[in-house]
Write a protein that holds these residues in place. Sequence first.
Motif, PDB file in Angstrom:
ATOM      1  N   LYS A 147       0.653  -1.559   0.299  1.00  0.00           N
ATOM      2  CA  LYS A 147       0.044   0.177   0.147  1.00  0.00           C
ATOM      3  C   LYS A 147       1.008   1.360   0.045  1.00  0.00           C
ATOM      4  CE  LYS A 147      -4.008  -2.375   0.638  1.00  0.00           C
ATOM      5  NZ  LYS A 147      -4.328  -3.234  -0.027  1.00  0.00           N
ATOM      6  N   GLY A 148       2.513   0.420  -0.004  1.00  0.00           N
ATOM      7  CA  GLY A 148       2.720   2.208   0.082  1.00  0.00           C
ATOM      8  C   GLY A 148       4.489   1.823   0.195  1.00  0.00           C
ATOM      9  N   LEU A 149       5.435   2.989   0.454  1.00  0.00           N
ATOM     10  CA  LEU A 149       6.995   3.319   0.643  1.00  0.00           C
ATOM     11  C   LEU A 149       7.426   1.365   1.876  1.00  0.00           C
ATOM     12  CD1 LEU A 149       9.270   3.202  -0.778  1.00  0.00           C
ATOM     13  CD2 LEU A 149       9.672   5.109   0.509  1.00  0.00           C
ATOM     14  N   LYS A 150       6.536   2.042   2.949  1.00  0.00           N
ATOM     15  CA  LYS A 150       6.665   1.042   4.151  1.00  0.00           C
ATOM     16  C   LYS A 150       6.775  -0.292   3.788  1.00  0.00           C
ATOM     17  CE  LYS A 150       5.816   0.476   9.251  1.00  0.00           C
ATOM     18  NZ  LYS A 150       5.737   0.688  10.051  1.00  0.00           N
ATOM     19  N   ASP A 151       5.253  -0.402   3.264  1.00  0.00           N
ATOM     20  CA  ASP A 151       4.373  -1.769   2.902  1.00  0.00           C
ATOM     21  C   ASP A 151       5.968  -2.591   2.092  1.00  0.00           C
ATOM     22  OD1 ASP A 151       3.344  -2.164   4.548  1.00  0.00           O
ATOM     23  OD2 ASP A 151       1.030  -1.517   2.950  1.00  0.00           O
ATOM     24  N   ALA A 152       6.373  -1.255   1.196  1.00  0.00           N
ATOM     25  CA  ALA A 152       7.636  -2.531  -0.147  1.00  0.00           C
ATOM     26  C   ALA A 152       8.684  -2.925   0.342  1.00  0.00           C
ATOM     27  CB  ALA A 152       7.364  -1.086  -1.039  1.00  0.00           C
ATOM     28  N   TRP A 153       9.229  -1.724   1.470  1.00  0.00           N
ATOM     29  CA  TRP A 153      10.644  -2.419   1.974  1.00  0.00           C
ATOM     30  C   TRP A 153      10.072  -3.551   2.995  1.00  0.00           C
ATOM     31  CZ3 TRP A 153      11.424  -2.305   7.149  1.00  0.00           C
ATOM     32  CH2 TRP A 153      12.627  -2.942   7.047  1.00  0.00           C
ATOM     33  N   ARG A 154       9.038  -3.932   3.728  1.00  0.00           N
ATOM     34  CA  ARG A 154       8.955  -4.675   4.038  1.00  0.00           C
ATOM     35  C   ARG A 154       8.939  -5.875   3.734  1.00  0.00           C
ATOM     36  NH1 ARG A 154      10.682  -7.551   8.466  1.00  0.00           N
ATOM     37  NH2 ARG A 154       9.215  -9.227   9.302  1.00  0.00           N
ATOM     38  N   LEU A 155       7.966  -6.221   2.631  1.00  0.00           N
ATOM     39  CA  LEU A 155       7.954  -6.940   1.145  1.00  0.00           C
ATOM     40  C   LEU A 155       9.275  -7.182   0.777  1.00  0.00           C
ATOM     41  CD1 LEU A 155       5.726  -8.788   0.207  1.00  0.00           C
ATOM     42  CD2 LEU A 155       5.403  -7.311  -1.780  1.00  0.00           C
ATOM     43  N   GLY A 156      10.103  -6.470   0.253  1.00  0.00           N
ATOM     44  CA  GLY A 156      11.771  -7.061   0.064  1.00  0.00           C
ATOM     45  C   GLY A 156      11.869  -7.722   1.277  1.00  0.00           C
ATOM     46  N   VAL A 157      11.927  -7.220   2.255  1.00  0.00           N
ATOM     47  CA  VAL A 157      12.880  -8.116   3.210  1.00  0.00           C
ATOM     48  C   VAL A 157      12.141  -9.205   3.739  1.00  0.00           C
ATOM     49  CG1 VAL A 157      12.450  -7.596   6.446  1.00  0.00           C
ATOM     50  CG2 VAL A 157      13.088  -5.907   4.858  1.00  0.00           C
ATOM     51  N   LEU A 158      11.132  -9.166   3.807  1.00  0.00           N
ATOM     52  CA  LEU A 158      10.517 -11.242   3.578  1.00  0.00           C
ATOM     53  C   LEU A 158      10.869 -12.207   2.344  1.00  0.00           C
ATOM     54  CD1 LEU A 158       6.692  -9.483   4.497  1.00  0.00           C
ATOM     55  CD2 LEU A 158       8.484 -10.845   6.378  1.00  0.00           C
ATOM     56  N   HIS A 159      11.141 -11.424   1.062  1.00  0.00           N
ATOM     57  CA  HIS A 159      11.735 -11.457  -0.257  1.00  0.00           C
ATOM     58  C   HIS A 159      12.674 -12.524   0.496  1.00  0.00           C
ATOM     59  CE1 HIS A 159      12.599 -12.572  -3.930  1.00  0.00           C
ATOM     60  NE2 HIS A 159      11.514 -13.156  -4.006  1.00  0.00           N
ATOM     61  N   VAL A 160      13.832 -11.842   0.964  1.00  0.00           N
ATOM     62  CA  VAL A 160      15.184 -11.229   1.375  1.00  0.00           C
ATOM     63  C   VAL A 160      14.717 -13.134   1.877  1.00  0.00           C
ATOM     64  CG1 VAL A 160      16.454 -11.405   2.650  1.00  0.00           C
ATOM     65  CG2 VAL A 160      16.363  -9.534   0.646  1.00  0.00           C
ATOM     66  N   GLU A 161      13.993 -13.127   3.390  1.00  0.00           N
ATOM     67  CA  GLU A 161      13.852 -14.077   4.288  1.00  0.00           C
ATOM     68  C   GLU A 161      13.434 -15.241   3.654  1.00  0.00           C
ATOM     69  OE1 GLU A 161      11.846 -14.894   8.576  1.00  0.00           O
ATOM     70  OE2 GLU A 161      11.323 -13.390   7.294  1.00  0.00           O
ATOM     71  N   TYR A 162      12.748 -15.229   2.387  1.00  0.00           N
ATOM     72  CA  TYR A 162      11.896 -16.042   1.763  1.00  0.00           C
ATOM     73  C   TYR A 162      13.085 -17.764   0.929  1.00  0.00           C
ATOM     74  CZ  TYR A 162       9.458 -18.819  -2.330  1.00  0.00           C
ATOM     75  OH  TYR A 162       9.362 -19.787  -2.936  1.00  0.00           O
ATOM     76  N   GLU A 163      13.953 -16.228   0.635  1.00  0.00           N
ATOM     77  CA  GLU A 163      15.347 -16.595  -0.783  1.00  0.00           C
ATOM     78  C   GLU A 163      16.062 -17.805   0.300  1.00  0.00           C
ATOM     79  OE1 GLU A 163      16.330 -13.599  -2.319  1.00  0.00           O
ATOM     80  OE2 GLU A 163      14.893 -13.894  -4.291  1.00  0.00           O
ATOM     81  N   ARG A 164      16.048 -16.633   1.106  1.00  0.00           N
ATOM     82  CA  ARG A 164      17.384 -17.661   2.615  1.00  0.00           C
ATOM     83  C   ARG A 164      16.552 -19.458   2.408  1.00  0.00           C
ATOM     84  NH1 ARG A 164      17.125 -18.226   8.009  1.00  0.00           N
ATOM     85  NH2 ARG A 164      15.650 -16.593   8.331  1.00  0.00           N
ATOM     86  N   LEU A 165      15.389 -19.286   3.298  1.00  0.00           N
ATOM     87  CA  LEU A 165      14.740 -20.670   3.676  1.00  0.00           C
ATOM     88  C   LEU A 165      14.636 -21.878   2.312  1.00  0.00           C
ATOM     89  CD1 LEU A 165      11.958 -19.027   6.088  1.00  0.00           C
ATOM     90  CD2 LEU A 165      13.833 -20.197   6.704  1.00  0.00           C
ATOM     91  N   LYS A 166      14.181 -21.353   1.687  1.00  0.00           N
ATOM     92  CA  LYS A 166      13.985 -21.787   0.382  1.00  0.00           C
ATOM     93  C   LYS A 166      15.305 -22.591  -0.282  1.00  0.00           C
ATOM     94  CE  LYS A 166      11.294 -23.320  -2.743  1.00  0.00           C
ATOM     95  NZ  LYS A 166      10.300 -24.015  -2.767  1.00  0.00           N
TER      96      LYS A 166
END
Length: 60
Positions: free
Chosen positions: A33-52
């Motif tokens: 919904k905004g810049l803060k969400d985009a930043w957090r989603l990027g952090v979650l994607h990095v965590e996803y890649e690490r766990l995968k």
Amino acid sequence: MSTKWNDKSWQKDFLNMKSHSPADAKLLMGGVKGLKDAWRLGVLHVEYERLKKIQEQQQQ
């Protein structure tokens, strides 16, 4: 490697990998919904890649 920005398959996969805070789950299901969400989603994607990567190494 090209990134498909509309691809949400990793988000569904990541929701099933571990438990998430209500705010993170809402972000993964509802989208940015905004810049803060985009930043957090990027952090979650990095965590996803690490766990995968860890999961793939354990399967070998």
